[in-house]
Scaffold this motif. Sequence first.
Motif, mmCIF file in Angstrom:
data_model
loop_
_atom_site.group_PDB
_atom_site.id
_atom_site.type_symbol
_atom_site.label_atom_id
_atom_site.label_comp_id
_atom_site.label_asym_id
_atom_site.label_seq_id
_atom_site.Cartn_x
_atom_site.Cartn_y
_atom_site.Cartn_z
ATOM 1 N N ARG A 178 0.832 -1.208 0.000
ATOM 2 C CA ARG A 178 0.000 0.000 0.000
ATOM 3 C C ARG A 178 0.863 1.253 0.000
ATOM 4 O O ARG A 178 0.609 2.215 -0.736
ATOM 5 C CB ARG A 178 -0.923 0.008 1.225
ATOM 6 C CG ARG A 178 -2.120 -0.917 1.114
ATOM 7 C CD ARG A 178 -2.908 -0.940 2.414
ATOM 8 N NE ARG A 178 -4.153 -1.686 2.277
ATOM 9 C CZ ARG A 178 -4.903 -2.071 3.292
ATOM 10 N NH1 ARG A 178 -4.518 -1.780 4.542
ATOM 11 N NH2 ARG A 178 -6.023 -2.750 3.093
ATOM 12 N N ALA A 179 1.900 1.255 0.832
ATOM 13 C CA ALA A 179 2.783 2.424 0.894
ATOM 14 C C ALA A 179 3.642 2.541 -0.358
ATOM 15 O O ALA A 179 3.810 3.630 -0.903
ATOM 16 C CB ALA A 179 3.672 2.324 2.132
ATOM 17 N N ALA A 180 4.162 1.411 -0.832
ATOM 18 C CA ALA A 180 5.083 1.430 -1.968
ATOM 19 C C ALA A 180 4.405 1.808 -3.280
ATOM 20 O O ALA A 180 5.076 2.258 -4.216
ATOM 21 C CB ALA A 180 5.761 0.066 -2.114
ATOM 22 N N PHE A 181 3.087 1.636 -3.353
ATOM 23 C CA PHE A 181 2.360 1.998 -4.570
ATOM 24 C C PHE A 181 1.377 3.140 -4.328
ATOM 25 O O PHE A 181 0.427 3.324 -5.087
ATOM 26 C CB PHE A 181 1.628 0.780 -5.136
ATOM 27 C CG PHE A 181 2.562 -0.288 -5.619
ATOM 28 C CD1 PHE A 181 3.461 -0.038 -6.636
ATOM 29 C CD2 PHE A 181 2.553 -1.547 -5.038
ATOM 30 C CE1 PHE A 181 4.337 -1.015 -7.071
ATOM 31 C CE2 PHE A 181 3.420 -2.535 -5.461
ATOM 32 C CZ PHE A 181 4.322 -2.269 -6.486
ATOM 33 N N ASP A 182 1.639 3.912 -3.283
ATOM 34 C CA ASP A 182 0.835 5.102 -3.004
ATOM 35 C C ASP A 182 1.230 6.176 -4.022
ATOM 36 O O ASP A 182 2.325 6.743 -3.954
ATOM 37 C CB ASP A 182 1.108 5.579 -1.579
ATOM 38 C CG ASP A 182 0.259 6.783 -1.186
ATOM 39 O OD1 ASP A 182 0.001 7.658 -2.044
ATOM 40 O OD2 ASP A 182 -0.139 6.870 -0.017
ATOM 41 N N GLU A 183 0.351 6.435 -4.975
ATOM 42 C CA GLU A 183 0.683 7.335 -6.080
ATOM 43 C C GLU A 183 1.077 8.723 -5.591
ATOM 44 O O GLU A 183 2.027 9.333 -6.098
ATOM 45 C CB GLU A 183 -0.497 7.431 -7.047
ATOM 46 C CG GLU A 183 -0.205 8.243 -8.296
ATOM 47 C CD GLU A 183 -1.355 8.226 -9.290
ATOM 48 O OE1 GLU A 183 -1.251 8.921 -10.316
ATOM 49 O OE2 GLU A 183 -2.361 7.532 -9.032
#
Length: 336
Positions: A178-183
């Motif tokens: 979730r954090a790593a792909f938080d645009e």
Amino acid sequence: MSNTKKKHHYVPRFLLRQFSENKTHLWAYDKTTGKSHGSPIMDLGSENRFYSIPDKFLTKPGNNEFVEDIYEDIDTRSSKSLFEFLQNIKSAALLSPSGFPKYFIPDHLMHELGWLAVIQTVRTKEFREFSTQTKMLFQKAIFDWFLDSDQIKKISGKSKPELKITIEEGGEALEHSRAAFDEQLLNKLHDHCLNKIWTIGINNTNKPLLISDNPVVMTSHLGKPLAWGAKGTEVALPVSPNHLLIWTCPLALTQEVADNYDRRPFELHSDHIDYYNSLQTLQSTRYIYSARDDFSFCSDLLHDNESAFRDPLRSRAQINIGGDEYTVPRNYKNGI
């Protein structure tokens, strides 16, 4: 499922290959045990099922490896940009009468290499440990505040109950993704990267630049917290034993230095190599990598510093709320 997909790489293989003489193997130094071993690159900067998310968290169960699939696609693109960059530097060196490259990073490579640095920052085990610890501390602080409130005491008529913050099994991978792909987060980090002064460190010494399982390292020139957007922060990523990408906050440099070196190469000296290798050693989660089986520098550095740097389960986060300081115990995964 093949063993290739079973291994999830938080340091991409294309980056590690730049540090290998034969492009297949490297030496790895385990700072926890103080021992080194040779290993195929396939086995380095990786962990079995590191990004796997359990079915119970998925709307469409079965595609547990989709995060690794995404990173494989990203790595294909990033590897081409890094190859172009390194080839440009080598060509510039060959064309230069002095042998030192005269080069200016073009806009398209700034954009792509910026994404390489940002994605590398958020995909690692170190980022997962830090973000997990930070989230647990905030949860602990909020619950403590809530349970300490006078209203709760009036309602319950009891003193503060014991409450333990834990990690749900499989939850770390979910929260990490979730954090790593938080645009919004990624775009913000990329903007910070593009707004820094870019320099290219060229290493012509007999000491190689090292790389670790947490390759994007940071230091502060103004005593601020280490973060892409913090004032005075310098960020560095070695991309070969002889090349180092550096992003520095403009406030940490004189205008003359910024004007003369932005997007250009400068020569790294022996003390520079020691400094950046020390950051790789101390800020790594556990492993440092090199083409040579010589990690005496790392061993001596760790001997002179706190033993906590050797511990992969060390505390990485602390917060202070209302005068109360929260830190993470070593066994935090059992609950805090």
